[in-house]
Scaffold this motif. Structure first.
Motif, PDB file in Angstrom:
ATOM      1  N   LEU A  75      31.788  38.180  36.371  1.00 44.80           N
ATOM      2  CA  LEU A  75      30.638  37.197  37.064  1.00 44.80           C
ATOM      3  C   LEU A  75      30.610  37.345  38.354  1.00 44.80           C
ATOM      4  CD1 LEU A  75      29.079  34.802  36.632  1.00 44.80           C
ATOM      5  CD2 LEU A  75      31.190  33.277  37.043  1.00 44.80           C
ATOM      6  N   LEU A  76      29.711  37.877  38.958  1.00 46.81           N
ATOM      7  CA  LEU A  76      29.262  37.917  40.342  1.00 46.81           C
ATOM      8  C   LEU A  76      28.122  37.352  41.015  1.00 46.81           C
ATOM      9  CD1 LEU A  76      27.716  41.461  40.698  1.00 46.81           C
ATOM     10  CD2 LEU A  76      28.513  40.911  38.422  1.00 46.81           C
ATOM     11  N   LEU A  81      29.402  42.165  46.820  1.00 44.45           N
ATOM     12  CA  LEU A  81      29.604  43.468  47.690  1.00 44.45           C
ATOM     13  C   LEU A  81      29.926  43.185  48.838  1.00 44.45           C
ATOM     14  CD1 LEU A  81      27.026  45.615  45.696  1.00 44.45           C
ATOM     15  CD2 LEU A  81      29.279  45.580  45.047  1.00 44.45           C
ATOM     16  N   SER A  82      29.126  42.267  49.644  1.00 39.98           N
ATOM     17  CA  SER A  82      29.457  42.071  51.090  1.00 39.98           C
ATOM     18  C   SER A  82      30.856  41.665  51.298  1.00 39.98           C
ATOM     19  CB  SER A  82      28.166  41.320  51.795  1.00 39.98           C
ATOM     20  OG  SER A  82      28.308  39.818  50.997  1.00 39.98           O
ATOM     21  N   LYS A  83      31.412  40.745  50.499  1.00 35.69           N
ATOM     22  CA  LYS A  83      32.726  40.413  50.567  1.00 35.69           C
ATOM     23  C   LYS A  83      33.714  41.703  50.524  1.00 35.69           C
ATOM     24  CE  LYS A  83      32.321  35.585  49.141  1.00 35.69           C
ATOM     25  NZ  LYS A  83      32.517  34.500  48.310  1.00 35.69           N
ATOM     26  N   ALA A  84      33.285  42.435  49.617  1.00 28.24           N
ATOM     27  CA  ALA A  84      34.317  43.700  49.078  1.00 28.24           C
ATOM     28  C   ALA A  84      34.146  44.536  50.417  1.00 28.24           C
ATOM     29  CB  ALA A  84      33.686  44.455  48.075  1.00 28.24           C
ATOM     30  N   GLY A  88      36.996  46.071  53.119  1.00 24.08           N
ATOM     31  CA  GLY A  88      37.223  47.616  53.249  1.00 24.08           C
ATOM     32  C   GLY A  88      37.401  47.933  51.901  1.00 24.08           C
ATOM     33  N   VAL A  89      36.749  47.348  51.004  1.00 27.16           N
ATOM     34  CA  VAL A  89      36.606  47.792  49.517  1.00 27.16           C
ATOM     35  C   VAL A  89      35.378  48.513  49.391  1.00 27.16           C
ATOM     36  CG1 VAL A  89      36.659  47.148  47.130  1.00 27.16           C
ATOM     37  CG2 VAL A  89      37.994  46.155  48.684  1.00 27.16           C
ATOM     38  N   ARG A  90      35.350  49.807  48.882  1.00 23.57           N
ATOM     39  CA  ARG A  90      34.171  50.526  48.587  1.00 23.57           C
ATOM     40  C   ARG A  90      33.760  50.513  47.122  1.00 23.57           C
ATOM     41  NH1 ARG A  90      34.514  55.911  49.368  1.00 23.57           N
ATOM     42  NH2 ARG A  90      32.545  56.167  49.197  1.00 23.57           N
ATOM     43  N   PRO A  91      32.959  49.827  46.805  1.00 25.42           N
ATOM     44  CA  PRO A  91      32.441  49.496  45.517  1.00 25.42           C
ATOM     45  C   PRO A  91      31.923  50.719  44.718  1.00 25.42           C
ATOM     46  CG  PRO A  91      30.942  48.408  46.832  1.00 25.42           C
ATOM     47  CD  PRO A  91      32.078  48.795  47.583  1.00 25.42           C
ATOM     48  N   PHE A 103      37.675  46.904  40.337  1.00 26.45           N
ATOM     49  CA  PHE A 103      37.033  46.389  41.641  1.00 26.45           C
ATOM     50  C   PHE A 103      36.729  44.805  41.193  1.00 26.45           C
ATOM     51  CE2 PHE A 103      32.994  44.712  42.948  1.00 26.45           C
ATOM     52  CZ  PHE A 103      33.065  45.203  44.221  1.00 26.45           C
ATOM     53  N   PHE A 104      36.538  44.269  40.028  1.00 29.08           N
ATOM     54  CA  PHE A 104      36.469  43.018  40.026  1.00 29.08           C
ATOM     55  C   PHE A 104      37.594  42.371  40.120  1.00 29.08           C
ATOM     56  CE2 PHE A 104      32.100  44.420  38.068  1.00 29.08           C
ATOM     57  CZ  PHE A 104      31.245  43.823  38.898  1.00 29.08           C
TER      58      PHE A 104
END
Length: 129
Positions: A75-76, A81-84, A88-91, A103-104
């Protein structure tokens, strides 16, 4: 398809319900997750490229278990993605490795796994306004 429907709706709010199981080639050593979470991550990246905002997307397996992960799907929102990226997380890396579950999980966006006693198909619900 979901992005196309958003474009067709113009400025009006939109709810799209869809079902079915997406097909995707799986690498020899995939990460964790299944079709529903992979679809959600791929959708989020496409929506980001298209500038779709705001939206909420639920993508889950009707039997309550999405592939190899301990979840039913994800659920997104348009902010996931901006929070990730801020963390420093690369989706894209997770998508390439077929590791959408991880990732989720990092983003706190997994749907809890629960056996539903049925297996009709994957379900997706997208809301935009």
């Amino acid at each position: 398809e979901l992005l196309r429907r958003r474009q067709e709706a113009g400025k009006f709010p939109l709810a799209v319900l869809s079902a079915g199981e997406c097909q995707s080639p799986i690498p020899e050593k995939p990460g964790q997750g299944g079709r529903a979470a992979h679809f959600a991550l791929e959708f989020a990246l496409e929506a980001e490229r298209a500038g779709l905002s705001p939206y909420v997307l639920l993508s889950g397996a009707s039997d309550g278990r999405d592939g190899s992960g301990e979840a039913a799907g994800a659920l997104l929102t348009h902010e996931t993605l901006s929070k990730a990226r801020k963390a420093g997380v690369r989706p894209e890396r997770y998508l390439e490795q077929f590791d959408s579950h991880s990732f989720f999980r990092e983003m706190g966006a997994l749907l809890p796994a629960k056996n539903t006693g049925t297996n009709v198909s994957d379900v997706r619900v997208m809301l935009t306004w």
